[in-house]
Design a protein around this motif. Structure first.
Motif, PDB file in Angstrom:
ATOM      1  N   GLY A  29       0.756  -1.245   0.000  1.00 30.84           N
ATOM      2  CA  GLY A  29       0.000   0.000   0.000  1.00 30.84           C
ATOM      3  C   GLY A  29       0.782   1.288   0.000  1.00 30.84           C
ATOM      4  N   PHE A  30       2.121   1.249   0.092  1.00 25.91           N
ATOM      5  CA  PHE A  30       2.889   2.486   0.004  1.00 25.91           C
ATOM      6  C   PHE A  30       2.827   3.011  -1.430  1.00 25.91           C
ATOM      7  N   THR A  31       2.637   4.320  -1.574  1.00 22.88           N
ATOM      8  CA  THR A  31       2.565   4.940  -2.897  1.00 22.88           C
ATOM      9  C   THR A  31       3.481   6.155  -2.970  1.00 22.88           C
ATOM     10  N   VAL A  32       3.493   6.782  -4.123  1.00 21.77           N
ATOM     11  CA  VAL A  32       4.366   7.930  -4.359  1.00 21.77           C
ATOM     12  C   VAL A  32       3.775   9.212  -3.777  1.00 21.77           C
ATOM     13  N   PHE A  33       2.432   9.284  -3.739  1.00 23.94           N
ATOM     14  CA  PHE A  33       1.763  10.520  -3.333  1.00 23.94           C
ATOM     15  C   PHE A  33       0.858  10.293  -2.124  1.00 23.94           C
ATOM     16  N   ASN A  34       0.580  11.379  -1.406  1.00 27.52           N
ATOM     17  CA  ASN A  34      -0.241  11.291  -0.203  1.00 27.52           C
ATOM     18  C   ASN A  34      -1.655  10.797  -0.491  1.00 27.52           C
ATOM     19  N   ASP A  35      -2.203  11.166  -1.646  1.00 27.75           N
ATOM     20  CA  ASP A  35      -3.574  10.761  -1.968  1.00 27.75           C
ATOM     21  C   ASP A  35      -3.641   9.431  -2.712  1.00 27.75           C
ATOM     22  N   GLY A  36      -2.529   8.704  -2.745  1.00 31.20           N
ATOM     23  CA  GLY A  36      -2.517   7.351  -3.281  1.00 31.20           C
ATOM     24  C   GLY A  36      -2.906   7.244  -4.734  1.00 31.20           C
ATOM     25  N   ILE A  37      -3.700   6.239  -5.051  1.00 36.28           N
ATOM     26  CA  ILE A  37      -4.106   5.969  -6.432  1.00 36.28           C
ATOM     27  C   ILE A  37      -5.015   7.076  -6.969  1.00 36.28           C
ATOM     28  N   ALA A  38      -5.712   7.782  -6.084  1.00 38.35           N
ATOM     29  CA  ALA A  38      -6.604   8.874  -6.508  1.00 38.35           C
ATOM     30  C   ALA A  38      -5.840   9.983  -7.214  1.00 38.35           C
ATOM     31  N   HIS A  39      -4.528  10.068  -6.970  1.00 35.60           N
ATOM     32  CA  HIS A  39      -3.708  11.125  -7.552  1.00 35.60           C
ATOM     33  C   HIS A  39      -3.736  11.101  -9.082  1.00 35.60           C
ATOM     34  N   TYR A  40      -3.920   9.921  -9.666  1.00 42.72           N
ATOM     35  CA  TYR A  40      -3.804   9.788 -11.119  1.00 42.72           C
ATOM     36  C   TYR A  40      -5.111  10.101 -11.858  1.00 42.72           C
ATOM     37  N   HIS A  41      -6.216  10.203 -11.126  1.00 40.73           N
ATOM     38  CA  HIS A  41      -7.510  10.555 -11.729  1.00 40.73           C
ATOM     39  C   HIS A  41      -7.803   9.707 -12.968  1.00 40.73           C
ATOM     40  N   SER A  42      -7.575   8.414 -12.847  1.00 37.82           N
ATOM     41  CA  SER A  42      -7.748   7.503 -13.980  1.00 37.82           C
ATOM     42  C   SER A  42      -8.563   6.283 -13.561  1.00 37.82           C
ATOM     43  N   SER A  43      -9.713   6.107 -14.196  1.00 39.64           N
ATOM     44  CA  SER A  43     -10.534   4.923 -13.931  1.00 39.64           C
ATOM     45  C   SER A  43      -9.814   3.651 -14.347  1.00 39.64           C
ATOM     46  N   LEU A  44      -9.068   3.735 -15.447  1.00 39.59           N
ATOM     47  CA  LEU A  44      -8.342   2.567 -15.941  1.00 39.59           C
ATOM     48  C   LEU A  44      -7.309   2.101 -14.925  1.00 39.59           C
ATOM     49  N   ILE A  45      -6.512   3.043 -14.403  1.00 42.13           N
ATOM     50  CA  ILE A  45      -5.494   2.696 -13.410  1.00 42.13           C
ATOM     51  C   ILE A  45      -6.151   2.153 -12.142  1.00 42.13           C
ATOM     52  N   THR A  46      -7.227   2.787 -11.715  1.00 41.76           N
ATOM     53  CA  THR A  46      -7.934   2.332 -10.516  1.00 41.76           C
ATOM     54  C   THR A  46      -8.418   0.898 -10.675  1.00 41.76           C
ATOM     55  N   ASN A  47      -9.024   0.591 -11.811  1.00 36.54           N
ATOM     56  CA  ASN A  47      -9.541  -0.755 -12.045  1.00 36.54           C
ATOM     57  C   ASN A  47      -8.424  -1.780 -12.195  1.00 36.54           C
ATOM     58  N   LEU A  48      -7.336  -1.379 -12.852  1.00 37.26           N
ATOM     59  CA  LEU A  48      -6.192  -2.286 -12.994  1.00 37.26           C
ATOM     60  C   LEU A  48      -5.600  -2.646 -11.636  1.00 37.26           C
ATOM     61  N   VAL A  49      -5.456  -1.641 -10.773  1.00 35.32           N
ATOM     62  CA  VAL A  49      -4.906  -1.882  -9.438  1.00 35.32           C
ATOM     63  C   VAL A  49      -5.860  -2.752  -8.615  1.00 35.32           C
ATOM     64  N   SER A  50      -7.170  -2.519  -8.749  1.00 36.28           N
ATOM     65  CA  SER A  50      -8.163  -3.340  -8.037  1.00 36.28           C
ATOM     66  C   SER A  50      -8.021  -4.811  -8.405  1.00 36.28           C
ATOM     67  N   ILE A  51      -7.917  -5.079  -9.704  1.00 39.00           N
ATOM     68  CA  ILE A  51      -7.774  -6.463 -10.176  1.00 39.00           C
ATOM     69  C   ILE A  51      -6.420  -7.029  -9.747  1.00 39.00           C
ATOM     70  N   GLY A  52      -5.368  -6.190  -9.844  1.00 35.22           N
ATOM     71  CA  GLY A  52      -4.034  -6.637  -9.451  1.00 35.22           C
ATOM     72  C   GLY A  52      -3.972  -7.053  -7.991  1.00 35.22           C
ATOM     73  N   MET A  53      -4.587  -6.276  -7.123  1.00 41.32           N
ATOM     74  CA  MET A  53      -4.586  -6.607  -5.694  1.00 41.32           C
ATOM     75  C   MET A  53      -5.273  -7.945  -5.448  1.00 41.32           C
ATOM     76  N   LEU A  54      -6.410  -8.162  -6.096  1.00 42.71           N
ATOM     77  CA  LEU A  54      -7.125  -9.435  -5.916  1.00 42.71           C
ATOM     78  C   LEU A  54      -6.292 -10.621  -6.409  1.00 42.71           C
ATOM     79  N   LEU A  55      -5.561 -10.422  -7.515  1.00 39.62           N
ATOM     80  CA  LEU A  55      -4.729 -11.501  -8.054  1.00 39.62           C
ATOM     81  C   LEU A  55      -3.598 -11.863  -7.099  1.00 39.62           C
TER      82      LEU A  55
END
Length: 479
Positions: A221-247
């Protein structure tokens, strides 16, 4: 106790950590960071090399490791790696307090993702990378990594690997233990590399994609920015990370079954089906409960799925302010904190397999009251589960609850909010990261509480027993 073998293996492990510090050192040179940062990393490496070299001068006469030594090596390794891994942060002054630095690196190696930093921008590129690199190493296990590269493949190392691999039952994917460790780590690293490339290919900067992939692979869960994945404002990135975590929350032994084309066994696995079923059900319930807070139903589903994935796999990536969510949804997430991912995965928590076994034990107990003369057996994946394993799960549950209650009691000395102290204890002990009920970090707790939580994170990652043995006098006796 074979103390010479404990000393010998721990010394080797310190040398391995010194080698791993080459990674942040290279990053420091790439970003042309200050002499202070480079010198701090080199100094830490020098200390580790000195201590490790002294420890391996005298080789043990007996290389055999019993269960006690295996558990002790595992516990001491995680404590020592966390302590020495924290030194660069202390030497550079980026995290000057030794307890805070120990907490941060313990959180990294245990893939908890909890932090005392309100602003990660205080960290240089190299130490921010090192902070996330600990996720990658700790994800599959520090000792599993060491065993995969050590030249000594004696069967005695079974006790070391058995003590570190999470889950109620340890199993080798091939006959040789060293080969099992290598296979698991190769699968793990390939999945990490593929995921990092995917993130980079969809527009995430290379540095960010590596850090995010390490946090996802290690379910840290460590990220580059304080607001985490929300920083990228990308639905694609959010969904990719969601699937990646489950895998990465799936038992890695199952991925080996995919490689050897045992598809029926893979998809028929009870734990896998339960794991996916719980994730989907929790997503649906939360989506229905919080959907009105988002502009569209699609956004609500996306955020709900992400939050379930990050909590259930104990990753802890941030994407939204959970304090505004209804209590119903927060409580579901709290339950997922305890549940965790699959046994044999990089996820923390109590594990789906244990919950599955407990549910079947409970079912048998109810049926036995109706049919007292009937012999009840328990099966997982069409195989009978022996009584010893069933009893071990029940014992683990008892110890787990006692430690958790103790943690909550200690934290109440620092905070009067029950949701905050309960979720903080659950977050640390189950290796999750965020605290429910507040948007603040673990800096709100006292140094003593942070030290206790650091050991709780390591205990949770090692499934309690190795850390408990450190504090039992009989562990250190000659008998």
């Amino acid at each position: 106790m074979n103390k010479s073998m404990v000393r010998f293996l721990l010394s080797k492990l310190l040398l391995i950590e010194a080698a791993l510090l080459l990674v942040p050192l290279i990053v420091a040179f790439i970003y042309q960071e200050s002499f202070t940062i480079i010198f701090s990393i080199l100094t830490t490496m020098a200390i580790l090399i000195l201590l490790g070299s002294i420890g391996i001068i005298f080789k043990p006469k007996n290389y055999h490791i019993y269960t006690k030594e295996g558990l002790l090596i595992v516990a001491l390794c995680w404590v020592l790696w966390s302590f020495f891994g924290a030194l660069p942060f202390i030497f550079t002054g980026q995290i000057p307090n030794i307890i805070d630095a120990f907490f941060e690196v313990s959180s990294g190696f245990t893939t908890t993702g909890a932090t005392i930093l309100p602003d990660v921008s205080v960290l240089s590129h190299s130490l921010l990378f090192w902070r996330s690199f600990t996720h990658l190493i700790g994800g599959m296990g520090v000792l599993v990594f060491a065993l995969a590269i050590m030249e000594n493949s004696k069967n005695s190392h079974l006790e070391v690997m058995r003590a570190e691999v999470p889950g109620p039952v340890f199993g080798k994917v091939v006959s040789k233990l060293k080969n099992t460790a290598q296979i698991l780590y190769i699968i793990y690293l390939i999945m990490f590399a593929v995921f990092a490339i995917i993130l980079w290919s969809v527009g995430m900067p290379l540095y960010d994609s590596l850090v995010t992939a390490m946090g996802t692979a290690g379910t840290g869960g460590f990220t580059v920015f304080n607001d985490g994945i929300a920083h990228y404002h990308s639905s694609l990135i959010t969904n990719l990370v969601s699937i990646g975590m489950l895998l990465f929350g799936v038992n890695f032994n199952l991925y080996y079954l995919l490689l050897i084309r045992k598809f029926k066994t893979f998809f028929g696995d009870e734990e896998l089906r339960t794991y996916i079923g719980i994730a989907l059900l929790a997503t649906l319930l939360i989506w229905l409960n919080v959907g009105g807070q988002f502009a569209t139903a699609k956004e609500g589903l996306e955020i709900s799925f992400f939050q379930v994935s990050t909590t259930m796999t104990t990753t802890g990536f941030g994407i939204t302010n959970l304090t505004t969510w209804p209590l119903f949804s927060q409580f579901i997430l709290l339950l997922l904190m305890f549940l965790g991912g699959s046994a044999g995965s990089t996820a923390g928590g109590f594990k789906v397999m244990r919950v599955l076994i407990l549910s079947k034990i409970a079912k048998n107990q109810v049926l036995s009251s109706l049919y007292p003369n009937r012999v009840m057996s328990l099966h997982i994946n069409q195989q009978s589960l022996d009584k010893r394993t069933q009893h071990s799960v029940l014992k683990y549950l008892a110890i787990y609850l006692l430690i958790f209650i103790s943690l909550v009691l200690i934290l109440t000395l620092d905070n009067n909010n029950l949701m905050i102290v309960t979720s903080a204890a659950a977050s640390a002990f189950n290796n999750i990261g965020p605290i429910l009920g507040t948007d603040k970090t673990f800096a709100i707790f006292s140094p003593f509480s942070k030290l206790v939580l650091s050991f709780a994170m390591i205990a949770g990652r090692l499934e309690i027993y190795p850390m408990l043995l450190l504090f039992i006098p009989k562990t250190w006796s000659k008998t």
